[in-house]
Design an enzyme around this catalytic site. Structure first.
Site, PDB file in Angstrom:
ATOM      1  N   ASN A  11       9.402  12.545 -14.964  1.00  0.00           N
ATOM      2  CA  ASN A  11       8.508  11.535 -14.402  1.00  0.00           C
ATOM      3  C   ASN A  11       7.186  12.238 -14.150  1.00  0.00           C
ATOM      4  O   ASN A  11       7.018  12.932 -13.149  1.00  0.00           O
ATOM      5  CB  ASN A  11       9.118  10.994 -13.097  1.00  0.00           C
ATOM      6  CG  ASN A  11       8.261   9.918 -12.459  1.00  0.00           C
ATOM      7  OD1 ASN A  11       7.135   9.653 -12.918  1.00  0.00           O
ATOM      8  ND2 ASN A  11       8.768   9.308 -11.411  1.00  0.00           N
ATOM      9  N   ARG A  39       9.923   8.624 -17.957  1.00  0.00           N
ATOM     10  CA  ARG A  39       9.536   7.377 -17.302  1.00  0.00           C
ATOM     11  C   ARG A  39       8.106   7.057 -17.738  1.00  0.00           C
ATOM     12  O   ARG A  39       7.205   7.890 -17.601  1.00  0.00           O
ATOM     13  CB  ARG A  39       9.556   7.552 -15.785  1.00  0.00           C
ATOM     14  CG  ARG A  39       9.013   6.335 -15.096  1.00  0.00           C
ATOM     15  CD  ARG A  39       8.615   6.627 -13.688  1.00  0.00           C
ATOM     16  NE  ARG A  39       8.070   5.424 -13.103  1.00  0.00           N
ATOM     17  CZ  ARG A  39       7.129   5.421 -12.174  1.00  0.00           C
ATOM     18  NH1 ARG A  39       6.621   6.537 -11.730  1.00  0.00           N
ATOM     19  NH2 ARG A  39       6.682   4.287 -11.687  1.00  0.00           N
ATOM     20  N   HIS A  98       8.348  -1.233 -11.619  1.00  0.00           N
ATOM     21  CA  HIS A  98       9.653  -0.913 -11.006  1.00  0.00           C
ATOM     22  C   HIS A  98      10.806  -1.540 -11.788  1.00  0.00           C
ATOM     23  O   HIS A  98      11.894  -1.729 -11.239  1.00  0.00           O
ATOM     24  CB  HIS A  98       9.763  -1.473  -9.564  1.00  0.00           C
ATOM     25  CG  HIS A  98       8.937  -0.780  -8.547  1.00  0.00           C
ATOM     26  ND1 HIS A  98       8.390  -1.450  -7.470  1.00  0.00           N
ATOM     27  CD2 HIS A  98       8.579   0.515  -8.409  1.00  0.00           C
ATOM     28  CE1 HIS A  98       7.722  -0.596  -6.719  1.00  0.00           C
ATOM     29  NE2 HIS A  98       7.806   0.602  -7.269  1.00  0.00           N
ATOM     30  N   ASN A 110       7.280   3.145  -0.980  1.00  0.00           N
ATOM     31  CA  ASN A 110       5.841   3.258  -0.793  1.00  0.00           C
ATOM     32  C   ASN A 110       5.142   2.181  -1.613  1.00  0.00           C
ATOM     33  O   ASN A 110       4.238   1.505  -1.158  1.00  0.00           O
ATOM     34  CB  ASN A 110       5.390   4.644  -1.237  1.00  0.00           C
ATOM     35  CG  ASN A 110       4.538   5.282  -0.195  1.00  0.00           C
ATOM     36  OD1 ASN A 110       3.769   4.600   0.482  1.00  0.00           O
ATOM     37  ND2 ASN A 110       4.687   6.577  -0.043  1.00  0.00           N
ATOM     38  N   ARG A 128      -1.427  -0.185  -0.521  1.00  0.00           N
ATOM     39  CA  ARG A 128      -1.963  -1.226  -1.427  1.00  0.00           C
ATOM     40  C   ARG A 128      -1.978  -2.592  -0.760  1.00  0.00           C
ATOM     41  O   ARG A 128      -1.090  -2.911   0.035  1.00  0.00           O
ATOM     42  CB  ARG A 128      -1.107  -1.299  -2.695  1.00  0.00           C
ATOM     43  CG  ARG A 128      -1.235  -0.084  -3.571  1.00  0.00           C
ATOM     44  CD  ARG A 128      -0.260  -0.106  -4.730  1.00  0.00           C
ATOM     45  NE  ARG A 128       0.583   1.061  -4.695  1.00  0.00           N
ATOM     46  CZ  ARG A 128       1.642   1.256  -5.487  1.00  0.00           C
ATOM     47  NH1 ARG A 128       1.979   0.341  -6.381  1.00  0.00           N
ATOM     48  NH2 ARG A 128       2.356   2.346  -5.383  1.00  0.00           N
ATOM     49  N   GLU A 181      16.437   0.435   1.923  1.00  0.00           N
ATOM     50  CA  GLU A 181      17.739   1.067   2.196  1.00  0.00           C
ATOM     51  C   GLU A 181      17.892   1.460   3.661  1.00  0.00           C
ATOM     52  O   GLU A 181      19.007   1.610   4.146  1.00  0.00           O
ATOM     53  CB  GLU A 181      17.906   2.311   1.311  1.00  0.00           C
ATOM     54  CG  GLU A 181      18.090   1.968  -0.157  1.00  0.00           C
ATOM     55  CD  GLU A 181      17.919   3.173  -1.073  1.00  0.00           C
ATOM     56  OE1 GLU A 181      18.232   4.296  -0.662  1.00  0.00           O
ATOM     57  OE2 GLU A 181      17.442   2.977  -2.205  1.00  0.00           O
ATOM     58  N   GLU A 194      16.598   5.492 -10.328  1.00  0.00           N
ATOM     59  CA  GLU A 194      15.818   5.293 -11.555  1.00  0.00           C
ATOM     60  C   GLU A 194      16.069   6.421 -12.558  1.00  0.00           C
ATOM     61  O   GLU A 194      16.087   6.186 -13.761  1.00  0.00           O
ATOM     62  CB  GLU A 194      14.331   5.200 -11.200  1.00  0.00           C
ATOM     63  CG  GLU A 194      13.992   3.879 -10.536  1.00  0.00           C
ATOM     64  CD  GLU A 194      12.699   3.907  -9.731  1.00  0.00           C
ATOM     65  OE1 GLU A 194      12.677   4.597  -8.687  1.00  0.00           O
ATOM     66  OE2 GLU A 194      11.734   3.254 -10.129  1.00  0.00           O
TER      67      GLU A 194
HETATM   68  P1  ADP Z   1       8.457   5.880  -3.195  1.00  0.00           P
HETATM   69  O1  ADP Z   1       7.983   4.505  -3.522  1.00  0.00           O
HETATM   70  O2  ADP Z   1       7.351   6.868  -3.015  1.00  0.00           O
HETATM   71  O3  ADP Z   1       9.613   6.361  -4.054  1.00  0.00           O
HETATM   72  P2  ADP Z   1      10.460   5.634  -1.107  1.00  0.00           P
HETATM   73  O4  ADP Z   1      11.343   4.696  -1.847  1.00  0.00           O
HETATM   74  O5  ADP Z   1      10.965   7.000  -0.816  1.00  0.00           O
HETATM   75  O6  ADP Z   1       9.019   5.737  -1.717  1.00  0.00           O
HETATM   76  O7  ADP Z   1      10.103   4.931   0.278  1.00  0.00           O
HETATM   77  C1  ADP Z   1       9.186   5.470   1.176  1.00  0.00           C
HETATM   78  C2  ADP Z   1       9.112   4.552   2.369  1.00  0.00           C
HETATM   79  O8  ADP Z   1      10.424   4.443   2.943  1.00  0.00           O
HETATM   80  C3  ADP Z   1       8.194   5.044   3.482  1.00  0.00           C
HETATM   81  O9  ADP Z   1       7.344   4.003   3.918  1.00  0.00           O
HETATM   82  C4  ADP Z   1       9.162   5.399   4.582  1.00  0.00           C
HETATM   83  O10 ADP Z   1       8.592   5.148   5.819  1.00  0.00           O
HETATM   84  C5  ADP Z   1      10.289   4.434   4.336  1.00  0.00           C
HETATM   85  N1  ADP Z   1      11.486   4.887   5.045  1.00  0.00           N
HETATM   86  C6  ADP Z   1      12.232   5.970   4.799  1.00  0.00           C
HETATM   87  N2  ADP Z   1      13.195   6.080   5.736  1.00  0.00           N
HETATM   88  C7  ADP Z   1      13.030   5.047   6.599  1.00  0.00           C
HETATM   89  C8  ADP Z   1      13.684   4.603   7.794  1.00  0.00           C
HETATM   90  N3  ADP Z   1      14.703   5.272   8.295  1.00  0.00           N
HETATM   91  N4  ADP Z   1      13.229   3.476   8.395  1.00  0.00           N
HETATM   92  C9  ADP Z   1      12.181   2.803   7.887  1.00  0.00           C
HETATM   93  N5  ADP Z   1      11.515   3.181   6.780  1.00  0.00           N
HETATM   94  C10 ADP Z   1      11.937   4.277   6.156  1.00  0.00           C
END
Ligand code: ADP
Length: 398
Positions: free
Chosen positions: A7, A90, A180, A211, A241, A334, A384
Protein backbone atom coordinates in the site's frame (compact mmCIF):
# COMPACT_ATOMS: atom_id res chain seq x y z
CA UNK A 1 2.28 -19.74 -1.23
CA UNK A 2 3.22 -16.27 0.01
CA UNK A 3 1.83 -12.96 -1.22
CA UNK A 4 3.42 -9.57 -0.62
CA UNK A 5 0.83 -6.79 -0.22
CA UNK A 6 1.85 -3.18 -0.89
CA UNK A 7 0.00 0.00 0.00
CA UNK A 8 2.17 2.81 -1.34
CA UNK A 9 1.81 6.54 -0.85
CA UNK A 10 4.05 9.25 -2.25
CA UNK A 11 6.40 9.21 0.76
CA UNK A 12 5.33 6.03 2.54
CA UNK A 13 4.97 2.33 1.88
CA UNK A 14 3.00 -0.07 4.05
CA UNK A 15 3.43 -3.79 3.46
CA UNK A 16 2.40 -7.20 4.70
CA UNK A 17 3.70 -10.63 3.82
CA UNK A 18 0.84 -13.15 4.01
CA UNK A 19 1.08 -16.93 3.94
CA UNK A 20 -1.94 -17.99 1.90
CA UNK A 21 -1.89 -21.58 3.22
CA UNK A 22 -3.43 -20.31 6.47
CA UNK A 23 -3.98 -16.61 5.62
CA UNK A 24 -1.65 -15.61 8.45
CA UNK A 25 0.45 -12.44 8.36
CA UNK A 26 4.12 -13.43 8.55
CA UNK A 27 5.40 -9.86 8.87
CA UNK A 28 4.31 -6.32 8.32
CA UNK A 29 5.92 -2.94 8.26
CA UNK A 30 6.13 0.63 7.11
CA UNK A 31 8.70 2.70 5.23
CA UNK A 32 8.39 6.42 5.82
CA UNK A 33 9.90 9.69 4.56
CA UNK A 34 10.70 8.21 1.14
CA UNK A 35 12.25 10.93 -1.03
CA UNK A 36 13.28 12.92 2.06
CA UNK A 37 15.37 10.77 4.40
CA UNK A 38 14.04 7.22 4.88
CA UNK A 39 13.12 4.90 7.74
CA UNK A 40 11.72 1.41 8.07
CA UNK A 41 9.90 -0.24 10.96
CA UNK A 42 9.20 -3.93 10.56
CA UNK A 43 7.56 -6.55 12.76
CA UNK A 44 7.48 -10.32 12.43
CA UNK A 45 4.40 -12.26 13.55
CA UNK A 46 6.27 -13.68 16.55
CA UNK A 47 6.97 -10.18 17.88
CA UNK A 48 10.57 -9.71 16.66
CA UNK A 49 11.11 -6.22 15.33
CA UNK A 50 13.60 -4.42 13.12
CA UNK A 51 13.85 -0.70 12.50
CA UNK A 52 16.42 1.44 10.76
CA UNK A 53 17.00 4.85 9.27
CA UNK A 54 18.34 4.32 5.81
CA UNK A 55 18.42 6.62 2.78
CA UNK A 56 15.37 6.14 0.54
CA UNK A 57 15.64 8.65 -2.30
CA UNK A 58 13.00 6.63 -4.22
CA UNK A 59 10.61 3.71 -3.64
CA UNK A 60 13.30 1.35 -5.05
CA UNK A 61 15.53 1.87 -2.00
CA UNK A 62 12.47 1.42 0.22
CA UNK A 63 11.80 -2.00 -1.38
CA UNK A 64 15.46 -2.93 -0.92
CA UNK A 65 15.12 -2.09 2.78
CA UNK A 66 11.96 -4.22 2.96
CA UNK A 67 13.75 -7.17 1.30
CA UNK A 68 16.55 -6.81 3.85
CA UNK A 69 14.04 -6.73 6.72
CA UNK A 70 12.18 -9.79 5.39
CA UNK A 71 15.20 -11.93 4.45
CA UNK A 72 18.26 -10.82 6.43
CA UNK A 73 17.38 -8.75 9.51
CA UNK A 74 16.94 -10.07 13.06
CA UNK A 75 13.21 -10.10 12.30
CA UNK A 76 13.54 -12.04 9.01
CA UNK A 77 10.71 -14.41 8.11
CA UNK A 78 11.90 -15.86 4.77
CA UNK A 79 15.29 -16.77 3.30
CA UNK A 80 14.75 -15.15 -0.07
CA UNK A 81 12.14 -13.09 -1.91
CA UNK A 82 11.98 -16.02 -4.38
CA UNK A 83 9.58 -17.57 -1.85
CA UNK A 84 7.10 -14.80 -2.64
CA UNK A 85 4.75 -15.78 -5.47
CA UNK A 86 3.26 -12.38 -6.30
CA UNK A 87 2.85 -8.78 -5.25
CA UNK A 88 -0.60 -7.23 -4.73
CA UNK A 89 -0.93 -3.45 -4.87
CA UNK A 90 -3.68 -1.36 -3.37
CA UNK A 91 -4.67 1.20 -6.02
CA UNK A 92 -6.95 4.07 -4.98
CA UNK A 93 -8.48 5.04 -8.33
CA UNK A 94 -9.47 2.64 -11.09
CA UNK A 95 -11.99 5.04 -12.68
CA UNK A 96 -14.60 3.46 -14.92
CA UNK A 97 -11.87 1.38 -16.60
CA UNK A 98 -11.09 -1.24 -13.95
CA UNK A 99 -14.15 -3.21 -12.91
CA UNK A 100 -12.09 -5.75 -10.99
CA UNK A 101 -8.56 -6.60 -9.96
CA UNK A 102 -6.07 -7.33 -12.75
CA UNK A 103 -2.55 -8.37 -13.58
CA UNK A 104 -0.35 -5.30 -14.01
CA UNK A 105 0.73 -5.26 -17.64
CA UNK A 106 2.36 -2.30 -19.37
CA UNK A 107 -1.05 -1.27 -20.67
CA UNK A 108 -2.66 -1.50 -17.18
CA UNK A 109 0.20 0.52 -15.70
CA UNK A 110 -0.28 3.27 -18.31
CA UNK A 111 -4.00 3.40 -17.54
CA UNK A 112 -3.38 3.60 -13.76
CA UNK A 113 -0.99 6.46 -14.52
CA UNK A 114 -3.58 8.27 -16.70
CA UNK A 115 -6.15 7.94 -13.90
CA UNK A 116 -3.79 10.07 -11.78
CA UNK A 117 -5.84 13.03 -12.99
CA UNK A 118 -8.68 11.72 -10.79
CA UNK A 119 -6.48 10.83 -7.78
CA UNK A 120 -3.41 13.09 -7.89
CA UNK A 121 -2.37 12.25 -4.32
CA UNK A 122 -2.49 8.50 -4.84
CA UNK A 123 -2.22 7.00 -8.34
CA UNK A 124 1.11 8.67 -9.24
CA UNK A 125 2.57 7.20 -6.04
CA UNK A 126 1.19 3.74 -6.91
CA UNK A 127 2.83 3.97 -10.34
CA UNK A 128 6.17 4.88 -8.75
CA UNK A 129 5.88 1.91 -6.41
CA UNK A 130 4.97 -0.53 -9.22
CA UNK A 131 7.92 0.67 -11.31
CA UNK A 132 10.19 0.34 -8.28
CA UNK A 133 8.91 -3.23 -7.78
CA UNK A 134 9.76 -4.06 -11.39
CA UNK A 135 13.24 -2.60 -10.85
CA UNK A 136 13.78 -4.44 -7.55
CA UNK A 137 12.06 -7.77 -8.24
CA UNK A 138 12.20 -8.02 -12.06
CA UNK A 139 9.38 -8.54 -14.53
CA UNK A 140 9.05 -12.26 -13.70
CA UNK A 141 7.36 -11.58 -10.37
CA UNK A 142 3.62 -11.12 -11.11
CA UNK A 143 2.10 -7.90 -9.82
CA UNK A 144 -1.65 -7.45 -9.35
CA UNK A 145 -3.64 -4.23 -8.97
CA UNK A 146 -6.59 -4.21 -6.55
CA UNK A 147 -8.67 -1.05 -6.84
CA UNK A 148 -10.53 0.80 -4.07
CA UNK A 149 -13.10 1.78 -6.68
CA UNK A 150 -13.85 -1.49 -8.46
CA UNK A 151 -16.46 -2.80 -5.99
CA UNK A 152 -18.42 0.40 -6.64
CA UNK A 153 -18.50 -0.09 -10.41
CA UNK A 154 -21.93 -1.73 -10.17
CA UNK A 155 -23.63 1.52 -9.11
CA UNK A 156 -26.39 2.39 -11.58
CA UNK A 157 -26.01 5.48 -13.75
CA UNK A 158 -28.67 7.48 -11.90
CA UNK A 159 -26.74 6.86 -8.67
CA UNK A 160 -23.24 7.74 -9.82
CA UNK A 161 -24.02 10.86 -11.85
CA UNK A 162 -23.77 14.38 -10.41
CA UNK A 163 -26.36 16.94 -11.53
CA UNK A 164 -23.75 19.08 -13.26
CA UNK A 165 -23.81 19.94 -16.98
CA UNK A 166 -23.45 16.54 -18.69
CA UNK A 167 -20.44 17.70 -20.71
CA UNK A 168 -18.17 17.57 -17.60
CA UNK A 169 -18.89 13.89 -17.30
CA UNK A 170 -18.19 13.38 -20.99
CA UNK A 171 -15.07 15.55 -21.09
CA UNK A 172 -13.45 14.71 -17.74
CA UNK A 173 -15.26 11.70 -16.27
CA UNK A 174 -16.63 13.75 -13.37
CA UNK A 175 -18.97 11.34 -11.50
CA UNK A 176 -19.10 9.32 -8.28
CA UNK A 177 -16.47 6.55 -8.07
CA UNK A 178 -16.46 5.82 -4.34
CA UNK A 179 -13.58 4.48 -2.25
CA UNK A 180 -12.81 1.88 0.46
CA UNK A 181 -14.38 -0.65 -1.95
CA UNK A 182 -12.03 -3.43 -0.88
CA UNK A 183 -13.17 -3.02 2.72
CA UNK A 184 -16.89 -2.76 1.91
CA UNK A 185 -16.62 -5.85 -0.29
CA UNK A 186 -14.72 -7.80 2.39
CA UNK A 187 -17.08 -7.02 5.28
CA UNK A 188 -20.29 -7.41 3.25
CA UNK A 189 -19.17 -10.85 2.01
CA UNK A 190 -18.27 -11.79 5.57
CA UNK A 191 -21.65 -10.52 6.77
CA UNK A 192 -23.43 -12.84 4.29
CA UNK A 193 -21.43 -15.76 5.72
CA UNK A 194 -22.45 -14.77 9.27
CA UNK A 195 -26.06 -14.39 8.13
CA UNK A 196 -25.76 -17.87 6.62
CA UNK A 197 -27.48 -16.62 3.47
CA UNK A 198 -26.60 -16.14 -0.17
CA UNK A 199 -25.38 -12.57 -0.56
CA UNK A 200 -27.72 -12.27 -3.56
CA UNK A 201 -30.63 -12.35 -1.09
CA UNK A 202 -29.37 -9.64 1.26
CA UNK A 203 -29.54 -5.88 1.67
CA UNK A 204 -26.54 -4.80 3.76
CA UNK A 205 -25.30 -1.38 4.87
CA UNK A 206 -21.57 -1.34 5.60
CA UNK A 207 -20.16 1.55 7.66
CA UNK A 208 -16.38 1.87 7.28
CA UNK A 209 -15.54 4.46 9.93
CA UNK A 210 -11.87 5.24 10.37
CA UNK A 211 -9.84 8.34 9.72
CA UNK A 212 -11.48 8.24 6.31
CA UNK A 213 -15.13 7.19 6.49
CA UNK A 214 -17.64 5.85 4.01
CA UNK A 215 -20.94 4.00 4.03
CA UNK A 216 -22.11 1.65 1.28
CA UNK A 217 -25.47 0.17 0.37
CA UNK A 218 -24.85 -3.41 -0.79
CA UNK A 219 -27.80 -5.02 -2.56
CA UNK A 220 -27.67 -8.59 -3.90
CA UNK A 221 -23.93 -8.69 -3.14
CA UNK A 222 -23.24 -5.63 -5.30
CA UNK A 223 -22.59 -2.00 -4.46
CA UNK A 224 -25.74 0.03 -5.12
CA UNK A 225 -24.61 3.36 -3.64
CA UNK A 226 -21.72 4.67 -1.60
CA UNK A 227 -21.07 7.89 0.28
CA UNK A 228 -17.68 8.83 -1.18
CA UNK A 229 -17.88 10.50 -4.54
CA UNK A 230 -15.57 11.79 -7.24
CA UNK A 231 -12.86 11.69 -4.57
CA UNK A 232 -12.73 10.40 -0.97
CA UNK A 233 -13.78 13.87 0.23
CA UNK A 234 -17.48 13.28 -0.29
CA UNK A 235 -19.95 11.73 2.14
CA UNK A 236 -19.98 12.76 5.79
CA UNK A 237 -17.43 14.44 8.03
CA UNK A 238 -14.24 12.51 8.76
CA UNK A 239 -11.02 13.06 10.72
CA UNK A 240 -9.93 16.06 8.64
CA UNK A 241 -12.35 16.01 5.67
CA UNK A 242 -15.59 17.92 5.28
CA UNK A 243 -17.82 15.38 3.58
CA UNK A 244 -20.77 16.79 1.64
CA UNK A 245 -21.59 20.46 2.00
CA UNK A 246 -23.15 23.23 -0.04
CA UNK A 247 -20.52 24.04 -2.73
CA UNK A 248 -21.52 27.70 -2.63
CA UNK A 249 -20.13 27.90 0.92
CA UNK A 250 -16.75 27.20 -0.66
CA UNK A 251 -17.03 29.69 -3.51
CA UNK A 252 -18.16 32.28 -0.93
CA UNK A 253 -15.15 31.62 1.35
CA UNK A 254 -12.79 31.51 -1.65
CA UNK A 255 -13.93 34.98 -2.72
CA UNK A 256 -13.74 36.41 0.80
CA UNK A 257 -10.30 34.97 1.54
CA UNK A 258 -8.88 35.10 -1.99
CA UNK A 259 -8.26 31.35 -2.10
CA UNK A 260 -7.16 29.20 -5.02
CA UNK A 261 -8.67 25.76 -5.87
CA UNK A 262 -5.56 24.20 -4.26
CA UNK A 263 -6.24 26.15 -1.04
CA UNK A 264 -9.84 24.91 -1.02
CA UNK A 265 -8.66 21.34 -1.56
CA UNK A 266 -6.25 21.64 1.34
CA UNK A 267 -8.83 23.16 3.68
CA UNK A 268 -11.51 20.60 2.82
CA UNK A 269 -9.21 17.56 2.93
CA UNK A 270 -6.77 18.40 5.71
CA UNK A 271 -8.14 21.13 7.96
CA UNK A 272 -11.82 20.32 8.30
CA UNK A 273 -13.96 17.50 9.68
CA UNK A 274 -13.56 16.42 13.31
CA UNK A 275 -10.31 18.38 13.52
CA UNK A 276 -11.73 21.57 12.00
CA UNK A 277 -14.82 21.61 14.21
CA UNK A 278 -13.30 20.44 17.49
CA UNK A 279 -10.01 22.32 17.18
CA UNK A 280 -8.65 19.49 19.34
CA UNK A 281 -7.61 16.61 17.10
CA UNK A 282 -8.59 14.45 14.15
CA UNK A 283 -8.58 11.44 16.48
CA UNK A 284 -12.00 10.66 17.95
CA UNK A 285 -10.43 9.37 21.18
CA UNK A 286 -8.85 12.78 21.92
CA UNK A 287 -12.06 14.54 20.96
CA UNK A 288 -14.19 12.31 23.20
CA UNK A 289 -11.80 13.00 26.10
CA UNK A 290 -12.07 16.77 25.50
CA UNK A 291 -15.87 16.55 25.28
CA UNK A 292 -15.95 14.70 28.60
CA UNK A 293 -14.09 17.70 30.08
CA UNK A 294 -16.88 19.97 28.85
CA UNK A 295 -15.31 21.22 25.59
CA UNK A 296 -18.33 22.37 23.55
CA UNK A 297 -16.69 22.21 20.11
CA UNK A 298 -15.45 18.69 20.81
CA UNK A 299 -18.99 17.61 21.75
CA UNK A 300 -20.37 19.42 18.69
CA UNK A 301 -18.01 17.53 16.41
CA UNK A 302 -19.12 14.19 17.92
CA UNK A 303 -22.80 15.16 17.57
CA UNK A 304 -22.34 16.30 13.96
CA UNK A 305 -20.49 13.19 12.85
CA UNK A 306 -22.99 10.80 14.46
CA UNK A 307 -25.92 12.64 12.97
CA UNK A 308 -24.42 12.59 9.48
CA UNK A 309 -23.65 8.86 9.76
CA UNK A 310 -27.24 8.19 10.83
CA UNK A 311 -28.57 10.16 7.86
CA UNK A 312 -26.53 8.10 5.38
CA UNK A 313 -27.65 4.83 6.95
CA UNK A 314 -31.28 6.02 6.86
CA UNK A 315 -31.01 7.17 3.25
CA UNK A 316 -29.59 3.81 2.17
CA UNK A 317 -32.44 1.97 3.86
CA UNK A 318 -34.74 4.05 1.67
CA UNK A 319 -32.54 3.52 -1.41
CA UNK A 320 -32.69 -0.28 -1.04
CA UNK A 321 -36.28 -0.36 0.26
CA UNK A 322 -35.11 -2.09 3.42
CA UNK A 323 -32.09 -3.51 5.14
CA UNK A 324 -31.27 -6.98 6.52
CA UNK A 325 -27.98 -6.21 8.23
CA UNK A 326 -25.83 -3.25 9.25
CA UNK A 327 -22.07 -3.68 9.64
CA UNK A 328 -19.64 -1.44 11.53
CA UNK A 329 -15.94 -1.57 10.72
CA UNK A 330 -12.77 0.61 10.79
CA UNK A 331 -11.10 2.12 13.88
CA UNK A 332 -14.21 4.05 14.95
CA UNK A 333 -16.78 1.50 13.74
CA UNK A 334 -15.04 -1.35 15.56
CA UNK A 335 -14.37 0.52 18.80
CA UNK A 336 -16.91 3.25 19.41
CA UNK A 337 -19.89 1.62 21.13
CA UNK A 338 -21.53 4.98 21.86
CA UNK A 339 -21.70 5.79 18.18
CA UNK A 340 -23.14 2.38 17.29
CA UNK A 341 -25.72 2.75 20.05
CA UNK A 342 -26.74 6.21 18.81
CA UNK A 343 -27.23 4.97 15.24
CA UNK A 344 -29.13 1.85 16.27
CA UNK A 345 -31.37 3.60 18.80
CA UNK A 346 -32.43 6.03 16.10
CA UNK A 347 -33.45 3.08 13.93
CA UNK A 348 -35.65 1.60 16.66
CA UNK A 349 -38.73 2.38 14.51
CA UNK A 350 -37.46 -0.40 12.20
CA UNK A 351 -37.17 -2.84 15.05
CA UNK A 352 -33.38 -2.49 15.40
CA UNK A 353 -32.32 -3.51 18.90
CA UNK A 354 -28.83 -3.94 20.23
CA UNK A 355 -27.52 -5.80 23.24
CA UNK A 356 -25.57 -3.34 25.43
CA UNK A 357 -23.22 -6.02 26.70
CA UNK A 358 -22.30 -7.21 23.22
CA UNK A 359 -22.01 -3.61 22.04
CA UNK A 360 -19.31 -3.06 24.67
CA UNK A 361 -17.05 -5.48 22.76
CA UNK A 362 -14.18 -3.80 20.91
CA UNK A 363 -12.56 -4.79 17.65
CA UNK A 364 -13.93 -8.33 17.53
CA UNK A 365 -16.26 -9.96 15.05
CA UNK A 366 -19.62 -10.15 16.80
CA UNK A 367 -23.35 -9.71 16.24
CA UNK A 368 -24.39 -6.93 18.60
CA UNK A 369 -28.12 -7.00 17.86
CA UNK A 370 -30.52 -8.90 20.11
CA UNK A 371 -32.18 -12.14 19.00
CA UNK A 372 -35.49 -10.34 18.47
CA UNK A 373 -33.98 -7.42 16.50
CA UNK A 374 -35.59 -7.12 13.04
CA UNK A 375 -32.23 -6.13 11.54
CA UNK A 376 -28.95 -7.82 12.46
CA UNK A 377 -26.13 -5.49 13.45
CA UNK A 378 -22.51 -6.64 13.37
CA UNK A 379 -19.01 -5.48 14.18
CA UNK A 380 -16.77 -7.03 11.53
CA UNK A 381 -13.11 -5.97 11.64
CA UNK A 382 -12.01 -5.19 8.12
CA UNK A 383 -8.88 -6.69 6.58
CA UNK A 384 -8.08 -4.91 3.34
CA UNK A 385 -4.62 -6.51 3.10
CA UNK A 386 -6.06 -10.01 3.24
CA UNK A 387 -8.66 -9.06 0.65
CA UNK A 388 -5.87 -7.77 -1.63
CA UNK A 389 -3.84 -10.95 -1.06
CA UNK A 390 -6.87 -13.15 -1.88
CA UNK A 391 -7.54 -11.23 -5.10
CA UNK A 392 -3.86 -11.41 -6.04
CA UNK A 393 -3.84 -15.16 -5.53
CA UNK A 394 -7.05 -15.55 -7.54
CA UNK A 395 -5.63 -13.52 -10.45
CA UNK A 396 -2.29 -15.34 -10.63
CA UNK A 397 -4.03 -18.73 -10.30
CA UNK A 398 -6.15 -18.06 -13.41
P1 ADP B 1 -7.45 4.72 8.94
O1 ADP B 1 -8.61 5.24 8.16
O2 ADP B 1 -6.30 5.66 9.00
O3 ADP B 1 -7.08 3.28 8.61
P2 ADP B 1 -8.49 3.61 11.41
O4 ADP B 1 -9.45 2.67 10.77
O5 ADP B 1 -7.35 3.05 12.16
O6 ADP B 1 -7.98 4.72 10.43
O7 ADP B 1 -9.34 4.52 12.41
C1 ADP B 1 -8.79 5.60 13.08
C2 ADP B 1 -9.87 6.21 13.94
O8 ADP B 1 -10.37 5.21 14.84
C3 ADP B 1 -9.41 7.38 14.80
O9 ADP B 1 -10.30 8.47 14.69
C4 ADP B 1 -9.47 6.81 16.20
O10 ADP B 1 -9.82 7.80 17.10
C5 ADP B 1 -10.60 5.82 16.08
N1 ADP B 1 -10.55 4.89 17.21
C6 ADP B 1 -9.63 3.95 17.47
N2 ADP B 1 -9.90 3.37 18.65
C7 ADP B 1 -11.01 3.97 19.15
C8 ADP B 1 -11.79 3.83 20.34
N3 ADP B 1 -11.46 2.97 21.27
N4 ADP B 1 -12.88 4.62 20.48
C9 ADP B 1 -13.21 5.52 19.53
N5 ADP B 1 -12.51 5.70 18.40
C10 ADP B 1 -11.43 4.94 18.22
Amino acid sequence: MKIFVVNAGSSSLKYQLIDMENEQVLAKGLCERIGVTGAISHKAADGRTYSAETPMPTHSEAFEAVVFALTKSDAKVIDSFDEVSAIGHRIVQGGAIFKGSCLITEDALNKIDELGALAPLHNPAHVLAIKACIKTFGTEKPQVAVFDTSFHQTMPEHVYMFALPYEYYEKYGVRKYGAHGTSHHFVSDRCAVLENKDKKDLKIITCHLGNGCSITAVKDGLCYDTSMGFTPLDGFMMGTRTGTLDPSALTFIAEKENLTPADINRICNKESGVYGISGVSNDNRDVAAAAAQGNHRAQLSIDMQRYQILKFVGSYIAAMNGVDAIVFTGGIGENDGELRKYVCENLSYLGVKIDDEKNAVRGEEIRISTDDSKVNVYIIPTNEELAIARDTLAIISK
